[in-house]
Design a protein around this motif. Structure first.
Motif, PDB file in Angstrom:
ATOM      1  N   ASP A  41       0.826  -1.213   0.000  1.00 27.12           N
ATOM      2  CA  ASP A  41       0.000   0.000   0.000  1.00 27.12           C
ATOM      3  C   ASP A  41       0.858   1.259   0.000  1.00 27.12           C
ATOM      4  O   ASP A  41       0.522   2.235  -0.666  1.00 27.12           O
ATOM      5  N   HIS A  42       1.945   1.248   0.740  1.00 21.13           N
ATOM      6  CA  HIS A  42       2.761   2.456   0.843  1.00 21.13           C
ATOM      7  C   HIS A  42       3.702   2.617  -0.356  1.00 21.13           C
ATOM      8  O   HIS A  42       3.839   3.712  -0.889  1.00 21.13           O
ATOM      9  N   TYR A  43       4.352   1.545  -0.769  1.00 15.64           N
ATOM     10  CA  TYR A  43       5.385   1.660  -1.798  1.00 15.64           C
ATOM     11  C   TYR A  43       4.936   1.262  -3.199  1.00 15.64           C
ATOM     12  O   TYR A  43       5.584   1.637  -4.168  1.00 15.64           O
ATOM     13  N   GLY A  44       3.888   0.513  -3.345  1.00 12.01           N
ATOM     14  CA  GLY A  44       3.412   0.131  -4.674  1.00 12.01           C
ATOM     15  C   GLY A  44       4.491  -0.562  -5.488  1.00 12.01           C
ATOM     16  O   GLY A  44       5.007  -1.603  -5.088  1.00 12.01           O
ATOM     17  N   ASP A  45       4.868   0.037  -6.610  1.00  9.09           N
ATOM     18  CA  ASP A  45       5.876  -0.557  -7.485  1.00  9.09           C
ATOM     19  C   ASP A  45       7.267  -0.568  -6.859  1.00  9.09           C
ATOM     20  O   ASP A  45       8.141  -1.300  -7.313  1.00  9.09           O
ATOM     21  N   LEU A  46       7.481   0.224  -5.840  1.00  7.56           N
ATOM     22  CA  LEU A  46       8.793   0.291  -5.187  1.00  7.56           C
ATOM     23  C   LEU A  46       8.984  -0.762  -4.107  1.00  7.56           C
ATOM     24  O   LEU A  46      10.004  -0.781  -3.438  1.00  7.56           O
ATOM     25  N   GLN A  47       8.013  -1.667  -3.938  1.00  2.00           N
ATOM     26  CA  GLN A  47       8.157  -2.675  -2.899  1.00  2.00           C
ATOM     27  C   GLN A  47       9.347  -3.604  -3.168  1.00  2.00           C
ATOM     28  O   GLN A  47       9.958  -4.114  -2.234  1.00  2.00           O
ATOM     29  N   GLU A  48       9.716  -3.783  -4.429  1.00  2.00           N
ATOM     30  CA  GLU A  48      10.904  -4.575  -4.756  1.00  2.00           C
ATOM     31  C   GLU A  48      12.147  -3.925  -4.139  1.00  2.00           C
ATOM     32  O   GLU A  48      13.004  -4.614  -3.586  1.00  2.00           O
ATOM     33  N   VAL A  49      12.212  -2.604  -4.212  1.00  2.00           N
ATOM     34  CA  VAL A  49      13.339  -1.884  -3.618  1.00  2.00           C
ATOM     35  C   VAL A  49      13.329  -2.087  -2.105  1.00  2.00           C
ATOM     36  O   VAL A  49      14.361  -2.334  -1.493  1.00  2.00           O
ATOM     37  N   TYR A  50      12.162  -2.000  -1.501  1.00  2.00           N
ATOM     38  CA  TYR A  50      12.068  -2.176  -0.049  1.00  2.00           C
ATOM     39  C   TYR A  50      12.555  -3.570   0.363  1.00  2.00           C
ATOM     40  O   TYR A  50      13.356  -3.707   1.289  1.00  2.00           O
ATOM     41  N   PHE A  51      12.089  -4.600  -0.310  1.00  2.00           N
ATOM     42  CA  PHE A  51      12.416  -5.969   0.105  1.00  2.00           C
ATOM     43  C   PHE A  51      13.834  -6.388  -0.271  1.00  2.00           C
ATOM     44  O   PHE A  51      14.463  -7.152   0.454  1.00  2.00           O
ATOM     45  N   ASP A  52      14.368  -5.916  -1.401  1.00  2.00           N
ATOM     46  CA  ASP A  52      15.676  -6.367  -1.861  1.00  2.00           C
ATOM     47  C   ASP A  52      16.848  -5.545  -1.336  1.00  2.00           C
ATOM     48  O   ASP A  52      17.985  -5.997  -1.371  1.00  2.00           O
ATOM     49  N   SER A  53      16.589  -4.341  -0.868  1.00  2.00           N
ATOM     50  CA  SER A  53      17.690  -3.496  -0.390  1.00  2.00           C
ATOM     51  C   SER A  53      17.962  -3.763   1.083  1.00  2.00           C
ATOM     52  O   SER A  53      17.139  -4.340   1.792  1.00  2.00           O
ATOM     53  N   LYS A  54      19.138  -3.326   1.509  1.00  2.00           N
ATOM     54  CA  LYS A  54      19.543  -3.430   2.916  1.00  2.00           C
ATOM     55  C   LYS A  54      19.901  -2.032   3.404  1.00  2.00           C
ATOM     56  O   LYS A  54      20.209  -1.146   2.612  1.00  2.00           O
ATOM     57  N   SER A  55      19.931  -1.883   4.712  1.00  2.00           N
ATOM     58  CA  SER A  55      20.425  -0.623   5.277  1.00  2.00           C
ATOM     59  C   SER A  55      21.884  -0.468   4.865  1.00  2.00           C
ATOM     60  O   SER A  55      22.655  -1.420   4.934  1.00  2.00           O
ATOM     61  N   GLY A  56      22.236   0.716   4.409  1.00  2.00           N
ATOM     62  CA  GLY A  56      23.601   0.971   3.956  1.00  2.00           C
ATOM     63  C   GLY A  56      23.751   0.976   2.446  1.00  2.00           C
ATOM     64  O   GLY A  56      24.774   1.410   1.927  1.00  2.00           O
ATOM     65  N   ASP A  57      22.748   0.496   1.723  1.00  2.00           N
ATOM     66  CA  ASP A  57      22.794   0.547   0.262  1.00  2.00           C
ATOM     67  C   ASP A  57      22.634   1.990  -0.206  1.00  2.00           C
ATOM     68  O   ASP A  57      22.027   2.809   0.474  1.00  2.00           O
ATOM     69  N   ILE A  58      23.174   2.276  -1.377  1.00  2.00           N
ATOM     70  CA  ILE A  58      23.091   3.616  -1.953  1.00  2.00           C
ATOM     71  C   ILE A  58      22.010   3.597  -3.026  1.00  2.00           C
ATOM     72  O   ILE A  58      21.979   2.702  -3.867  1.00  2.00           O
ATOM     73  N   ILE A  59      21.135   4.595  -2.998  1.00  2.00           N
ATOM     74  CA  ILE A  59      20.115   4.720  -4.036  1.00  2.00           C
ATOM     75  C   ILE A  59      20.328   6.044  -4.754  1.00  2.00           C
ATOM     76  O   ILE A  59      20.607   7.060  -4.123  1.00  2.00           O
ATOM     77  N   VAL A  60      20.238   5.997  -6.089  1.00  2.00           N
ATOM     78  CA  VAL A  60      20.486   7.171  -6.922  1.00  2.00           C
ATOM     79  C   VAL A  60      19.285   7.397  -7.827  1.00  2.00           C
ATOM     80  O   VAL A  60      18.832   6.485  -8.513  1.00  2.00           O
ATOM     81  N   ASN A  61      18.755   8.625  -7.801  1.00  2.00           N
ATOM     82  CA  ASN A  61      17.743   9.040  -8.759  1.00  2.00           C
ATOM     83  C   ASN A  61      18.517   9.606  -9.940  1.00  2.00           C
ATOM     84  O   ASN A  61      19.130  10.662  -9.834  1.00  2.00           O
TER      85      ASN A  61
END
Length: 126
Positions: free
Chosen positions: A31-51
């Motif tokens: 509900d909160h992340y929609g299409d970004l849920q893959e990012v939520y589940f596959d990433s770890k704390s400390g990963d770098i995300i770039v727009n």
């Protein structure tokens, strides 16, 4: 005999409650992340995300139900806020490094150089 029936019923009830709780948890993330849920589940704390379109970046810190991004300006943004600009999904990439990288020493250009040198690994990309 009655003890066995109570034990089996208790175990089944516990399993069903666990599955319902996990389903509600997954639904909260969806509900909160929609299409970004893959990012939520596959990433770890400390990963770098770039727009890639806005060249904003940050380090992901994950909690139980949210993934926040700490930017170079020490702002804490929700993952959704970094990726969606004017309610449109921008191109993004999530990287993981063996070494801990300090946000203050990073820039968009430095991250791209680290990617080119294969010092950081691409985890998710759209």
């Amino acid at each position: 005999m009655l003890k066995k029936i109570l034990l089996i019923t208790s175990i089944l009830l516990l399993i069903i409650c666990g599955l319902v709780a996990y389903g509600l948890y997954a639904m909260e993330i969806d509900d909160h992340y929609g299409d970004l849920q893959e990012v939520y589940f596959d990433s770890k704390s400390g990963d770098i995300i770039v727009n890639k379109q806005t060249q904003k970046f940050g380090i992901i810190t994950k909690g139980w139900k949210r993934a926040d991004v700490i930017t170079k300006e020490n702002d804490t943004l929700d993952l959704y806020e970094l990726i969606y600009v004017n309610q449109k999904e921008n191109k993004y990439e999530v990287f993981r490094s063996e070494k801990e990288l300090k946000i203050k020493t990073l820039s968009f250009e430095k991250i791209m150089k680290l990617k080119k040198k294969k010092l950081i690994e691409t985890i998710i990309k759209n």
